[in-house]
Structure formats: C-alpha cells, structure tokens
Motif scaffolding. Sequence first.
Motif, PDB file in Angstrom:
ATOM      1  N   ASN A 182     -41.683 -23.738  15.606  1.00 38.27           N
ATOM      2  CA  ASN A 182     -41.391 -25.083  16.079  1.00 38.27           C
ATOM      3  C   ASN A 182     -39.908 -25.127  16.435  1.00 38.27           C
ATOM      4  O   ASN A 182     -39.052 -25.120  15.537  1.00 38.27           O
ATOM      5  CB  ASN A 182     -41.726 -26.109  14.984  1.00 38.27           C
ATOM      6  N   ALA A 183     -39.604 -25.149  17.727  1.00 35.86           N
ATOM      7  CA  ALA A 183     -38.209 -25.122  18.171  1.00 35.86           C
ATOM      8  C   ALA A 183     -37.444 -26.371  17.745  1.00 35.86           C
ATOM      9  O   ALA A 183     -36.239 -26.303  17.471  1.00 35.86           O
ATOM     10  CB  ALA A 183     -38.142 -24.952  19.687  1.00 35.86           C
ATOM     11  N   ALA A 184     -38.115 -27.506  17.660  1.00 36.07           N
ATOM     12  CA  ALA A 184     -37.450 -28.758  17.282  1.00 36.07           C
ATOM     13  C   ALA A 184     -36.924 -28.699  15.851  1.00 36.07           C
ATOM     14  O   ALA A 184     -35.838 -29.202  15.558  1.00 36.07           O
ATOM     15  CB  ALA A 184     -38.401 -29.936  17.447  1.00 36.07           C
ATOM     16  N   THR A 185     -37.692 -28.104  14.946  1.00 34.20           N
ATOM     17  CA  THR A 185     -37.264 -28.016  13.542  1.00 34.20           C
ATOM     18  C   THR A 185     -36.673 -26.646  13.197  1.00 34.20           C
ATOM     19  O   THR A 185     -36.248 -26.434  12.072  1.00 34.20           O
ATOM     20  CB  THR A 185     -38.441 -28.290  12.593  1.00 34.20           C
ATOM     21  N   LYS A 186     -36.681 -25.719  14.180  1.00 28.90           N
ATOM     22  CA  LYS A 186     -36.200 -24.350  13.977  1.00 28.90           C
ATOM     23  C   LYS A 186     -36.901 -23.700  12.784  1.00 28.90           C
ATOM     24  O   LYS A 186     -36.275 -23.082  11.935  1.00 28.90           O
ATOM     25  CB  LYS A 186     -34.687 -24.318  13.805  1.00 28.90           C
ATOM     26  N   THR A 187     -38.232 -23.870  12.744  1.00 28.32           N
ATOM     27  CA  THR A 187     -39.015 -23.380  11.609  1.00 28.32           C
ATOM     28  C   THR A 187     -40.214 -22.576  12.090  1.00 28.32           C
ATOM     29  O   THR A 187     -40.969 -23.027  12.955  1.00 28.32           O
ATOM     30  CB  THR A 187     -39.517 -24.560  10.755  1.00 28.32           C
ATOM     31  N   LEU A 188     -40.373 -21.397  11.496  1.00 28.61           N
ATOM     32  CA  LEU A 188     -41.567 -20.585  11.679  1.00 28.61           C
ATOM     33  C   LEU A 188     -42.460 -20.839  10.473  1.00 28.61           C
ATOM     34  O   LEU A 188     -42.037 -20.658   9.328  1.00 28.61           O
ATOM     35  CB  LEU A 188     -41.212 -19.092  11.756  1.00 28.61           C
ATOM     36  N   THR A 189     -43.674 -21.310  10.717  1.00 30.33           N
ATOM     37  CA  THR A 189     -44.639 -21.559   9.647  1.00 30.33           C
ATOM     38  C   THR A 189     -45.773 -20.560   9.835  1.00 30.33           C
ATOM     39  O   THR A 189     -46.358 -20.478  10.920  1.00 30.33           O
ATOM     40  CB  THR A 189     -45.181 -22.995   9.705  1.00 30.33           C
ATOM     41  N   ALA A 190     -46.051 -19.787   8.777  1.00 32.29           N
ATOM     42  CA  ALA A 190     -47.028 -18.707   8.901  1.00 32.29           C
ATOM     43  C   ALA A 190     -47.931 -18.631   7.678  1.00 32.29           C
ATOM     44  O   ALA A 190     -47.649 -19.226   6.636  1.00 32.29           O
ATOM     45  CB  ALA A 190     -46.295 -17.379   9.089  1.00 32.29           C
ATOM     46  N   VAL A 191     -48.991 -17.863   7.833  1.00 32.46           N
ATOM     47  CA  VAL A 191     -49.898 -17.545   6.733  1.00 32.46           C
ATOM     48  C   VAL A 191     -49.842 -16.039   6.537  1.00 32.46           C
ATOM     49  O   VAL A 191     -49.997 -15.272   7.493  1.00 32.46           O
ATOM     50  CB  VAL A 191     -51.336 -17.999   7.034  1.00 32.46           C
ATOM     51  N   MET A 192     -49.588 -15.630   5.292  1.00 37.29           N
ATOM     52  CA  MET A 192     -49.591 -14.218   4.934  1.00 37.29           C
ATOM     53  C   MET A 192     -50.891 -13.946   4.196  1.00 37.29           C
ATOM     54  O   MET A 192     -51.240 -14.679   3.272  1.00 37.29           O
ATOM     55  CB  MET A 192     -48.393 -13.882   4.049  1.00 37.29           C
TER      56      MET A 192
END
Length: 178
Positions: free
Chosen positions: A122-132
Amino acid sequence: MKKVLSVLALSVLALAAPCLAQMPPTPTPGPEHEMLKKDVGTWDATVEMFMAPGAPPSVSKGTEAVTMMGGFWQLTEFKSEMMGQPFEGRGAMGYDPAKKKYVGTWVDTMTPGYYTVEGTYNAATKTLTAVMEGPDPSGQVTKTKETTEWKDADTRVFTMYAPDGQAVVMRITYKRRK
C-alpha cells in the motif's frame, strides 16, 4: 572437426531463428521492483520477541544485508541471536505480475521448514502486508500475518503476528547503516 561443429552450430541457429523471432521481449523490472530496491544496503536491527501477553519483550540485536539480483529479486541475509542461540535467515522477495502480489521465500537456522510469503504493498501507508505460510515448531503448517512499514528512507519496522492475526509475536526495527 571444427568446421563440422561450426556448420552444425550455424544450422542450429538457422533452425532456431524463426522461434527466437516469435519470442516475447525479455522482461524488464517494473515500478513494483523499485519498492524492493529501496532496501538495498546494510541494516542494524533491534529484535523484540513477545513471549507472553503483558510480559516485556526479549530484545536482541542483529544485522541484515540486502542486495538485488537482476533487478527483479531482493535477497536478504539476516543474522542475530534468538532465544540465546545464534540465528541466521535468508529470504528472497520479488513481484509476481500474474498474481499482482509480492512473493517470497524464507529459510532459517531455527526451523527445518520452508516458508512462502505473499502480499500486497500500500503506497499510501508505505506498508507491505503479507501472509507467511510454513511449519510451526510442531510441524503443523500455519499462516501468519506480517507487515513491513517504511517510516522513512532509513527506518522500517517488520511485525509478525500470532496465527490469530492479532497478537504481536515479533517486531524488528531496522535502521540503515550509514
């Protein structure tokens, strides 16, 4: 003999030329790969392990070296101490244009399993959200949520959650080494 091999090589090239002409152009890194490039360098890490609810975290230090391979793949080498033992981990992260997701792998010295990672940025929040996804210490395959938030060009925070997706089990704060 050399002349025969040369003639043979030219014949193979002549036969392959029509196929080569129909091949799509060689892929080039896209804007999604730029996100991966910003981590290239050496990072000092503060690792917080949350062992029990309400208890203070166990804290250790570590380092991470990040390189790029071919403009497509981010390669990481992490070294620290976890639970009083030397710890090393290796990761690879890239962008899969077919899935429109970041994909990766992780292996380390504390587990015999192989982990896969898939997420969105998410470029707006500068966050990569993932599932490992991979085996827990008992061997049972589990999925855990993880996030990486870039606070600024030289600071990022990785957070791993318990399988319930709520409780934080580990947080690593990275500071770029100057």
